[in-house]
Write an enzyme that holds these catalytic residues in place. Structure first.
Site, PDB file in Angstrom:
ATOM      1  N   PRO A   2      -5.178  -1.566   1.040  1.00 22.77           N
ATOM      2  CA  PRO A   2      -3.531  -0.014   0.800  1.00 22.77           C
ATOM      3  C   PRO A   2      -5.486   0.990   1.339  1.00 22.77           C
ATOM      4  O   PRO A   2      -6.186   1.086   0.916  1.00 22.77           O
ATOM      5  CB  PRO A   2      -4.218  -0.393  -0.588  1.00 22.77           C
ATOM      6  CG  PRO A   2      -4.377  -2.093  -0.935  1.00 22.77           C
ATOM      7  CD  PRO A   2      -5.462  -2.266   0.397  1.00 22.77           C
ATOM      8  N   GLU A   3      -4.760   1.885   1.979  1.00 18.80           N
ATOM      9  CA  GLU A   3      -4.766   3.773   2.345  1.00 18.80           C
ATOM     10  C   GLU A   3      -4.699   4.179   1.370  1.00 18.80           C
ATOM     11  O   GLU A   3      -3.863   4.240   0.597  1.00 18.80           O
ATOM     12  CB  GLU A   3      -4.070   3.322   3.250  1.00 18.80           C
ATOM     13  CG  GLU A   3      -5.125   2.490   4.729  1.00 18.80           C
ATOM     14  CD  GLU A   3      -5.779   2.990   5.558  1.00 18.80           C
ATOM     15  OE1 GLU A   3      -5.752   3.439   5.955  1.00 18.80           O
ATOM     16  OE2 GLU A   3      -5.289   1.774   6.963  1.00 18.80           O
TER      17      GLU A   3
END
Ligand SMILES: [Zn+2]
Length: 270
Positions: A2-3
């Site tokens: 997840p960014e």
């Protein structure tokens, strides 16, 4: 992994279901995350009311009257709201049950995430060194140019340094440099002043586009898998090695920088 856009999408997806609710109890089935979940955390959070849900970099900050619950999704973590939680599966490590019913469930197969409570988030070791938010007013051309001065590090690695600016991960650094026409291996200190404005705009636009696309997956946070879609449809250069550049037709090239894959157009990016 997840960014920033995925974390922001998670925040927006959960916001209407957690803010204003009171915690009834916290159930920790597996405390061995990247840092062990403190034994006292469930007791400390019991009866606390969640007043806010904010994001700093890739951290989610649940503001409660017992302190700030700091959550990081690590490599594979997800959070979802369950109106009537079913029996947990193997990687469902933590449930936060609400007095009003329903629960927030944390799932993390690789256990690189973290779940911690702090009363001083501004000075917390994980947060105090972080650079400005890329979508905030502090991240502008003057600021970025100042951080680049006399630096020989490649601009792509510089952009991915959380002390410089938070939340520009590998995919988004590649995309921002492509949009700004800057070669990813160019030394940060050898970028002309006039090129920082377009670079800042490109970085913001790439993140904003991804957050906007993530909006279509908000339903995944209620009862679903808690995972936002990955925003591949708008990618212009990432993983397109060998394919024609959408701007000039030259073949996109790939190289490795700091152990991360870099994609760029050898003609458009200088
Ligand atoms: Zn090109």
């Amino acid at each position: 992994m997840p960014e920033l856009p995925e974390v922001e999408t998670t925040r927006r997806g959960l916001l209407p279901y957690v803010v204003g609710r009171s915690i009834a109890r916290v159930e920790v089935r597996e405390p061995r995350l990247r840092w062990p979940v403190a034994k006292k955390l469930p007791h400390a959070l019991a009866t606390a009311r969640i007043g806010s849900l904010e994001r700093r970099g890739k951290y989610l900050l649940f503001g409660t009257d017992a302190g700030t619950l700091l959550v990081h999704l690590g490599m594979s973590g997800s959070l979802r709201y369950l109106p009537s939680p079913a029996a947990p599966s193997v990687h469902d490590h933590i449930d936060v049950h609400f007095a009003e019913g329903g629960a927030l469930r944390f799932n993390d197969p690789r256990r690189f995430g973290s779940f911690m409570l702090t009363t001083t988030p501004e000075t917390h070791p994980l947060l105090k060194e972080l650079g400005p938010e890329p979508l905030g007013a502090d991240f502008d051309a003057d600021y970025l140019a100042a951080t680049c001065r006399k630096r020989s590090v490649a601009i792509k690695q510089h952009l991915m340094n959380a002390k410089v600016v938070v939340g520009i991960g590998n995919i988004y650094a590649n995309e921002a440099l492509f949009r700004a026409g800057i070669h990813p291996a160019r030394a940060a200190g050898r970028i002309a002043r006039a090129r920082f404005e377009p670079l800042v705009v490109a970085a913001r636009d790439v993140l904003k586009d991804a957050i906007e696309e993530g909006g279509t997956t908000l339903r995944n946070f209620v009862g679903g898998d808690g995972k936002p879609g990955y925003f591949r449809t708008s990618l212009r250069v990432y993983e397109r090695d060998g394919l024609p550049c959408i701007a000039c037709g030259a073949a996109i090239e790939r190289r490795v920088q700091g152990q991360r894959a870099t994609y760029y157009c050898p003609r458009c990016q200088r």
